[in-house]
Design a protein around this motif. Structure first.
Motif, PDB file in Angstrom:
ATOM      1  N   GLY A  50       0.835  -1.197   0.000  1.00 45.47           N
ATOM      2  CA  GLY A  50       0.000   0.000   0.000  1.00 45.47           C
ATOM      3  C   GLY A  50       0.868   1.245   0.000  1.00 45.47           C
ATOM      4  O   GLY A  50       0.596   2.221  -0.706  1.00 45.47           O
ATOM      5  N   GLY A  51       1.945   1.214   0.792  1.00 50.95           N
ATOM      6  CA  GLY A  51       2.887   2.329   0.849  1.00 50.95           C
ATOM      7  C   GLY A  51       3.560   2.546  -0.487  1.00 50.95           C
ATOM      8  O   GLY A  51       3.771   3.686  -0.908  1.00 50.95           O
ATOM      9  N   ALA A 110       3.676   5.901  -2.569  1.00 51.13           N
ATOM     10  CA  ALA A 110       4.966   6.476  -2.942  1.00 51.13           C
ATOM     11  C   ALA A 110       5.035   6.659  -4.453  1.00 51.13           C
ATOM     12  O   ALA A 110       5.515   7.690  -4.947  1.00 51.13           O
ATOM     13  CB  ALA A 110       6.101   5.572  -2.468  1.00 51.13           C
ATOM     14  N   LEU A 111       4.531   5.683  -5.170  1.00 48.57           N
ATOM     15  CA  LEU A 111       4.553   5.741  -6.632  1.00 48.57           C
ATOM     16  C   LEU A 111       3.741   6.939  -7.121  1.00 48.57           C
ATOM     17  O   LEU A 111       4.186   7.696  -7.981  1.00 48.57           O
ATOM     18  CB  LEU A 111       3.982   4.436  -7.192  1.00 48.57           C
ATOM     19  CG  LEU A 111       4.080   4.241  -8.702  1.00 48.57           C
ATOM     20  CD1 LEU A 111       5.538   4.183  -9.120  1.00 48.57           C
ATOM     21  CD2 LEU A 111       3.375   2.960  -9.124  1.00 48.57           C
ATOM     22  N   ALA A 112       2.558   7.097  -6.535  1.00 43.41           N
ATOM     23  CA  ALA A 112       1.701   8.213  -6.952  1.00 43.41           C
ATOM     24  C   ALA A 112       2.426   9.544  -6.764  1.00 43.41           C
ATOM     25  O   ALA A 112       2.378  10.414  -7.630  1.00 43.41           O
ATOM     26  CB  ALA A 112       0.401   8.189  -6.159  1.00 43.41           C
ATOM     27  N   VAL A 166       0.073   7.748 -17.988  1.00 45.65           N
ATOM     28  CA  VAL A 166       1.013   6.697 -17.587  1.00 45.65           C
ATOM     29  C   VAL A 166       0.954   6.477 -16.072  1.00 45.65           C
ATOM     30  O   VAL A 166       0.948   5.342 -15.594  1.00 45.65           O
ATOM     31  CB  VAL A 166       2.450   7.055 -18.023  1.00 45.65           C
ATOM     32  CG1 VAL A 166       3.442   6.070 -17.421  1.00 45.65           C
ATOM     33  CG2 VAL A 166       2.548   7.053 -19.531  1.00 45.65           C
ATOM     34  N   ALA A 167       0.854   7.556 -15.308  1.00 49.00           N
ATOM     35  CA  ALA A 167       0.803   7.432 -13.847  1.00 49.00           C
ATOM     36  C   ALA A 167      -0.421   6.635 -13.417  1.00 49.00           C
ATOM     37  O   ALA A 167      -0.334   5.736 -12.580  1.00 49.00           O
ATOM     38  CB  ALA A 167       0.796   8.818 -13.204  1.00 49.00           C
ATOM     39  N   VAL A 168      -1.580   6.959 -14.021  1.00 51.35           N
ATOM     40  CA  VAL A 168      -2.807   6.240 -13.664  1.00 51.35           C
ATOM     41  C   VAL A 168      -2.683   4.765 -14.038  1.00 51.35           C
ATOM     42  O   VAL A 168      -3.050   3.869 -13.274  1.00 51.35           O
ATOM     43  CB  VAL A 168      -4.034   6.884 -14.352  1.00 51.35           C
ATOM     44  CG1 VAL A 168      -5.256   5.988 -14.202  1.00 51.35           C
ATOM     45  CG2 VAL A 168      -4.300   8.254 -13.752  1.00 51.35           C
ATOM     46  N   LEU A 203      -1.754  -0.954 -12.433  1.00 53.65           N
ATOM     47  CA  LEU A 203      -0.867  -2.116 -12.467  1.00 53.65           C
ATOM     48  C   LEU A 203      -0.417  -2.473 -11.047  1.00 53.65           C
ATOM     49  O   LEU A 203      -0.439  -3.642 -10.633  1.00 53.65           O
ATOM     50  CB  LEU A 203       0.343  -1.803 -13.343  1.00 53.65           C
ATOM     51  CG  LEU A 203       1.236  -2.976 -13.702  1.00 53.65           C
ATOM     52  CD1 LEU A 203       0.510  -3.885 -14.690  1.00 53.65           C
ATOM     53  CD2 LEU A 203       2.549  -2.494 -14.295  1.00 53.65           C
ATOM     54  N   ALA A 204      -0.029  -1.450 -10.296  1.00 54.76           N
ATOM     55  CA  ALA A 204       0.441  -1.677  -8.925  1.00 54.76           C
ATOM     56  C   ALA A 204      -0.670  -2.296  -8.076  1.00 54.76           C
ATOM     57  O   ALA A 204      -0.436  -3.232  -7.307  1.00 54.76           O
ATOM     58  CB  ALA A 204       0.919  -0.371  -8.303  1.00 54.76           C
TER      59      ALA A 204
END
Ligand SMILES: Nc1ncnc2c1ncn2[C@@H]1O[C@H](COP(=O)(O)OP(=O)(O)OP(=O)(O)O)[C@@H](O)[C@H]1O
Ligand SMILES: [Mg+2]
Lengths: 254, 259
Positions: free
Chosen positions: A176-177, A181-183, A227-229, A234-235
Motif C-alpha cells: 500500500g505504501g 509512494a509511486l503516486a 502513464v501514472a494512472v 498495475l500496482a
C-alpha cells in the motif's frame, strides 16, 4: 466514466477561457500525436526527442527511484521496529530528510551529482525511502506479537521469523505504501527534472514554458498523467496478487 | 519415573500498566511438575494463568525467582516447549497445511515427511478437507484446531495449552480431548509427555488431569491429585472422590460456599 466527465468538463471550460491559456482536448490530442516520436518545437532547444522517449526516461527514473526507496526503506523500517536503539538512531535522520522540501534539496543534488538522471533519481528515492520506512515500521508495530511468539515456540530462528512472519505480515501495508509512494513519485520526478535535467517530461515542460507553448505543456502533462494512472492500476493488481491471503473473506463467491 | 520436568521456584511477575499502576500477575509461585504429568491450571480470569504459561514457554521473563525445564534454566522460547495460545496464532498468510508443517520445516524435516505428519494431524483434528484453504476461510473453532494440530505435529515433549478448547462446541471438544490424551501417552521413547493445560472448565480439568493446580490472584492456593482411572467415563466423574474434588474446585471459584 470519470475520464469522460473530466473531458466534458474540460471541453466546457475551453468555451469560456481563452484558447491561449487552455487548449481544447482535441488540439491537445493532435499535439500528442505530432510530438509523440519527435517534437519539432524542442529541436529549437537542441533537444532531439519526442514524448515517447521523454516519458520512457521519466518512467525509468521513477521506477528506479521507487525500487531503491523500497529496497532501503522497507527493510530498514521493519528492522528498526524491533530494535529500539537502531530506531532511536535512524528515526531522526529519516524524519528530517522527509521534511525538507524538494525545491531546497534539488540544488544541492545538482551540484553534487550534476544534471544527470542520477540527481533526480536520488532525490525521488529519498522521499520514497522515507514513506516506505514509515509504512513498514508502522506495519511491524501493529502486527500482533502472538505470531512471532508462536513462531519462536515452534522453533523458528530470528532470520526465519523475519522471513516468515514479519515480512509476510507487513506486506499488504508495505505494498500500500509503495502505491502511495509511486503516486507521489511522478510529481516529484517531474519537479526534479524541471529544476535541472537534460531529458524527461519535466524538461519538456520547462522548455515549452519558456516559449509559453501551453498546448505542448498540456500534451506532455497528459501523457504523464495517463502513464501514472496506468501504473497505479498495475500496482493495485500486483498488490492483490501478492497478498491473496489478505482478501476480504466474504468476496470469494466462485 | 519421578524426575522433575518443570520446576518453578519463588516465581513472580509484575507488570506496569500504561497508567502507572503496578499489577502483580504472579507472586511467589512454587511448582514442581514431574515428567509425564498432566496438570490442569484453573482459576478465575486474570489470576495469572497465561502469565505462568508464558514464563514456562520462555516468552516472558519472570520479575523474580527461577524457572527450570529439563534441568535447564529457561531464557528463551524453543521447540521443546510447544504452546497453544489463547489468542489466534495461525498465520493468516500461510495455507492451513503450511501452518501445520511450519514447526517441522523450521527444524529441517524433509518436505515429504512433514507433509505426511501434517496430513496425519489435520486428520486427527478433523480438518483434512480444508488443508489447502486460507485461514480466513475457516471458522473460529476450526482455526483453534489448526493451532492445536500445528503444535501437536511439532511433537514437543512439554505441551503448554492456554484454554485451547474454550471456543469449541461440546462434541469437537470431547473429540480433541481424546486426541490430546493419545498424544500425551505417545511421547518419545514410550514415555508420556508433560502437559500443562489452562482451563476455566472444571469438568474438563477433571476429565483430563492427573493433578489440578488452583491459582488465585497470582498465587497457588490449592493442589489436588486426581487419581481416577482412565479413560474417564461419565460414570467415573460421579465417583465420590471426583465429586469431592469438584466441590473443592467450585468453592475456589466462588460458586459454592465452603463447608
Ligand atoms: N502485558 C501486560 N501488561 C500489563 N498487565 C498485564 C499484561 N499481561 C497480563 N497482565 C495482567 O496480569 C494479570 C494476569 O494476567 P493473565 O493473562 O496471566 O491472566 P489469566 O489468568 O490468563 O486470565 P484469563 O483467564 O482471563 O485468560 C492480569 O491482571 C492482567 O491485567
Ligand atoms: Mg489467560
Amino acid at each position: 466514466m470519470g475520464i469522460l466527465l473530466l473531458l466534458a468538463l474540460w471541453q466546457a471550460l475551453t468555451s469560456v477561457v481563452a484558447r491561449s491559456s487552455l487548449p481544447t482536448p482535441l488540439s491537445v490530442a493532435i499535439r500528442i500525436r505530432q510530438d509523440f516520436i519527435h517534437a519539432d518545437q524542442l529541436s529549437f532547444y537542441g533537444l532531439n526527442t519526442g514524448l515517447l522517449d521523454s516519458m520512457a526516461y521519466t518512467a525509468t527514473n521513477v521506477a528506479a527511484a521507487v525500487l531503491m526507496g523500497a529496497v532501503v526503506g522497507a527493510p530498514l523500517g521493519l528492522v528498526t521496529a524491533r530494535f529500539r536503539l537502531l530506531r532511536a538512531l535512524v528515526d531522526p535522520v529519516l524524519m528530517t530528510a522527509g521534511t525538507i522540501p524538494i525545491i531546497v534539496l534539488a540544488p544541492f543534488f545538482l551540484i553534487w551529482f550534476g544534471v544527470d538522471r542520477i540527481s533526480a533519481m536520488l532525490l525521488v528515492a529519498i522521499f520514497v525511502t522515507v514513506i516506505l520506512y514509515v509504512f513498514a515500521q508502522r506495519a511491524a508495530d501493529n502486527i500482533d506479537p502472538v505470531y512471532e511468539e508462536s513462531a519462536y515456540t515452534l522453533g523458528a530462528s530470528r532470520a526465519r521469523v523475519v522471513r516468515d512472519v514479519l515480512l509476510p505480515g507487513t506486506v499488504p501495508q508495505i505494498l500500500g505504501g509503495i502505491r502511495i509512494a509511486l503516486a507521489g513519485a511522478w510529481g516529484l520526478e517531474a519537479i526534479a527534472e524541471l529544476m535541472g535535467a537534460q531529458y524527461g517530461i519535466g524538461k519538456i515542460v520547462q522548455l515549452l514554458a519558456g516559449a509559453t507553448d501551453v498546448e505542448g505543456i498540456f500534451a506532455a502533462l497528459l501523457v504523464l498523467g495517463v502513464v501514472a494512472v496506468a501504473c497505479d492500476g498495475l500496482a493495485a493488481w500486483v498488490v492483490a496478487r501478492l497478498a491473496v491471503w489478505n482478501q476480504p473473506a466474504r468476496t470469494g463467491a466462485e | 519415573m519421578s524426575d522433575v520436568k518443570i520446576e518453578a521456584s519463588a516465581l513472580s511477575r509484575s507488570y506496569r500498566r500504561a497508567d502507572g499502576a503496578e499489577v502483580k500477575a504472579l507472586s511467589a509461585v512454587d511448582l514442581r511438575i514431574e515428567a509425564g504429568q498432566f496438570v490442569c491450571l484453573v482459576g478465575p480470569s486474570g489470576c495469572g494463568k497465561t502469565t505462568l504459561l508464558q514464563i514456562i514457554a520462555g516468552l516472558v521473563p519472570p520479575s523474580g525467582g527461577n524457572i527450570v525445564v529439563n534441568g535447564q534454566r529457561v531464557t528463551a522460547p524453543g521447540p521443546s516447549r510447544g504452546m497453544v495460545f489463547q489468542k489466534d496464532s495461525v498465520f493468516p498468510w500461510m495455507r492451513v497445511h503450511a501452518n501445520v508443517e511450519y514447526g517441522l520445516s523450521c527444524r529441517g524435516v524433509a518436505k515429504a515427511e512433514r507433509q505426511k505428519v501434517a496430513a496425519q494431524y489435520l486428520e486427527r483434528v478433523g480438518l483434512s478437507h480444508v488443508a489447502g484453504a486460507w485461514p480466513r476461510e475457516l471458522s473460529g473453532g476450526m482455526l483453534k484446531r489448526v493451532a492445536v494440530a500445528t503444535v501437536f505435529a511439532n511433537g514437543a515433549d512439554v505441551l503448554l495449552l492456554d484454554e485451547p478448547f474454550g471456543a469449541l462446541d461440546y462434541v469437537t471438544k470431547r473429540q480433541l480431548h481424546d486426541v490430546l490424551l493419545t498424544l500425551w501417552a505417545e511421547g518419545e521413547a514410550g514415555r508420556r509427555r508433560t502437559v500443562v493445560f489452562v482451563t476455566h472448565d472444571v469438568d474438563e480439568a477433571m476429565i483430563l488431569a492427573d493433578r489440578i493446580v488452583v491459582l488465585r490472584a497470582g498465587r497457588v492456593v490449592d493442589d489436588l491429585a486426581v487419581a481416577a482411572d482412565r479413560p474417564r467415563t461419565t460414570d467415573a466423574l460421579l465417583l465420590p472422590g471426583m465429586v469431592r474434588i469438584k466441590h473443592i474446585l467450585l468453592t475456589h471459584l466462588g460458586l459454592e460456599a465452603a463447608r
